[in-house]
Design a protein around this motif. Structure first.
Motif, PDB file in Angstrom:
ATOM      1  N   ILE A   1      20.893 -44.949  17.811  1.00 49.31           N
ATOM      2  CA  ILE A   1      22.140 -44.669  17.087  1.00 49.31           C
ATOM      3  C   ILE A   1      22.532 -43.203  17.257  1.00 49.31           C
ATOM      4  CG2 ILE A   1      23.202 -44.535  14.797  1.00 49.31           C
ATOM      5  CD1 ILE A   1      21.359 -46.959  14.034  1.00 49.31           C
ATOM      6  N   ALA A   2      21.568 -42.316  17.084  1.00 49.78           N
ATOM      7  CA  ALA A   2      21.841 -40.885  17.241  1.00 49.78           C
ATOM      8  C   ALA A   2      22.384 -40.601  18.637  1.00 49.78           C
ATOM      9  CB  ALA A   2      20.571 -40.075  16.974  1.00 49.78           C
TER      10      ALA A   2
ATOM     11  N   VAL B   1      26.746 -46.867  11.250  1.00 45.85           N
ATOM     12  CA  VAL B   1      25.287 -46.736  11.266  1.00 45.85           C
ATOM     13  C   VAL B   1      24.636 -47.957  10.622  1.00 45.85           C
ATOM     14  CG1 VAL B   1      23.323 -45.380  10.420  1.00 45.85           C
ATOM     15  CG2 VAL B   1      25.304 -44.220  11.404  1.00 45.85           C
ATOM     16  N   PHE B   2      25.168 -48.417   9.497  1.00 45.70           N
ATOM     17  CA  PHE B   2      24.613 -49.596   8.829  1.00 45.70           C
ATOM     18  C   PHE B   2      24.650 -50.816   9.750  1.00 45.70           C
ATOM     19  CE2 PHE B   2      24.890 -53.446   6.284  1.00 45.70           C
ATOM     20  CZ  PHE B   2      23.828 -53.287   5.396  1.00 45.70           C
ATOM     21  N   SER B   3      25.794 -51.047  10.370  1.00 41.93           N
ATOM     22  CA  SER B   3      25.929 -52.208  11.258  1.00 41.93           C
ATOM     23  C   SER B   3      24.997 -52.123  12.455  1.00 41.93           C
ATOM     24  CB  SER B   3      27.379 -52.360  11.721  1.00 41.93           C
ATOM     25  OG  SER B   3      28.210 -52.681  10.633  1.00 41.93           O
ATOM     26  N   LEU B   4      24.934 -50.953  13.068  1.00 37.35           N
ATOM     27  CA  LEU B   4      24.057 -50.791  14.230  1.00 37.35           C
ATOM     28  C   LEU B   4      22.596 -51.005  13.854  1.00 37.35           C
ATOM     29  CD1 LEU B   4      25.647 -47.701  16.017  1.00 37.35           C
ATOM     30  CD2 LEU B   4      25.489 -50.031  16.919  1.00 37.35           C
ATOM     31  N   TYR B   5      22.168 -50.414  12.746  1.00 35.02           N
ATOM     32  CA  TYR B   5      20.757 -50.460  12.377  1.00 35.02           C
ATOM     33  C   TYR B   5      20.363 -51.802  11.760  1.00 35.02           C
ATOM     34  CZ  TYR B   5      16.243 -48.955  10.568  1.00 35.02           C
ATOM     35  OH  TYR B   5      14.902 -48.843  10.309  1.00 35.02           O
TER      36      TYR B   5
ATOM     37  N   GLY C   1      20.197 -54.206  15.041  1.00 36.50           N
ATOM     38  CA  GLY C   1      18.830 -53.887  15.396  1.00 36.50           C
ATOM     39  C   GLY C   1      18.610 -52.641  16.236  1.00 36.50           C
ATOM     40  N   TYR C   2      19.561 -51.722  16.251  1.00 35.04           N
ATOM     41  CA  TYR C   2      19.360 -50.474  16.974  1.00 35.04           C
ATOM     42  C   TYR C   2      18.382 -49.597  16.198  1.00 35.04           C
ATOM     43  CZ  TYR C   2      23.362 -51.261  20.115  1.00 35.04           C
ATOM     44  OH  TYR C   2      24.205 -51.741  21.071  1.00 35.04           O
TER      45      TYR C   2
END
Length: 189
Positions: free
Chosen positions: A150-151, A136-140, A144-145
Motif C-alpha cells: 500500500i505504501a 487504505v482500508f479497501s486495499l488492506y 489483501g494488500y
C-alpha cells in the motif's frame, strides 16, 4: 462465472481482441456487477464508481492482449479495476494529506455487527470514509494488500498506511455504534 464456461468466455475474449462491439458489450454486461462491486469499495459514490468502472473496461479492451488465458480472467479484471481506482485516486486527490503517524492503535470493528449488515450497507459505510482511509482500508482489509504494498502504491510511508487503516477502523466503529444506537431507538419507541 455463472452461465459461462471457459470456451464461451474465450470466444468473447477473442471477439474483444478483434474489436467486435457485440463481444465487448457482452463481456461488459457479464462482468459489470463483479467489477462495480470492486470499484464501489474505492469511491464515495455510485457515479464515481461507474466512472472508474468504465475507465477500467476501456483498459480491459485496450490491454486484452496482455491477459494470460492460463490464469483466471476475474483475477486479471480485478487487478485492472483496483489499479484504475488507484489511478483515479492519485489524479483526483494528489494533494490529500495523509496522516504520518508511525503506528496507529489497533482498533477492531465489531464482527457481530458487521455480519448483520448487508453488502450494500457495508459498502455505504466504507464510502463515507475519507478518501485516504477508504483506499487504505479497501486495499488492506478487502483486497489483501500488505502495508508495504500500500505504501508503495500510494507513495506514502509505512506508518501512514498503518495509521490510516487504524483510523478507518475507528471511524467505521463509530458509524457502526451509531447504527446500533439508531436501531435501538427505533425499537424502543
Amino acid at each position: 462465472m455463472p452461465g459461462y464456461n471457459s470456451a464461451v468466455l474465450q470466444e468473447l475474449l477473442d471477439g474483444c481482441l478483434r474489436k467486435n462491439r457485440r463481444s465487448q458489450e457482452l463481456l461488459y454486461k457479464q462482468f459489470y456487477g463483479y467489477a462495480m462491486s470492486i470499484c464501489l469499495r474505492y469511491t464515495k459514490s455510485r457515479e464515481e464508481g461507474k466512472e472508474i468502472l468504465n475507465d477500467g473496461f476501456l483498459k480491459v479492451f485496450t490491454k486484452l492482449e496482455t491477459y494470460d488465458p492460463e490464469r483466471p480472467f476475474k483475477t486479471w479484471l480485478s487487478r485492472i479495476m483496483i489499479n484504475t481506482a488507484l489511478d483515479h485516486y492519485r489524479q483526483e486527490l494528489r494533494r490529500d494529506v495523509f496522516d504520518n503517524v508511525e503506528a496507529g492503535e489497533n482498533v477492531s470493528v465489531d464482527e457481530t455487527v458487521i455480519s448483520k449488515l448487508s453488502h450494500e450497507e457495508l459498502i455505504s459505510l466504507i464510502q463515507k470514509l475519507t478518501p485516504a482511509y477508504r483506499i487504505v482500508f479497501s486495499l488492506y482489509v478487502i483486497d489483501g494488500y500488505t502495508h508495504e504494498e500500500i505504501a508503495d502504491q500510494l507513495n506514502i510511508s509505512l506508518g501512514a498506511s498503518k495509521s490510516n487503516l487504524s483510523r478507518a477502523r475507528e471511524k467505521l466503529r463509530e458509524m457502526l455504534s451509531k447504527i446500533n444506537i439508531d436501531n435501538y431507538d427505533r425499537v424502543a419507541r
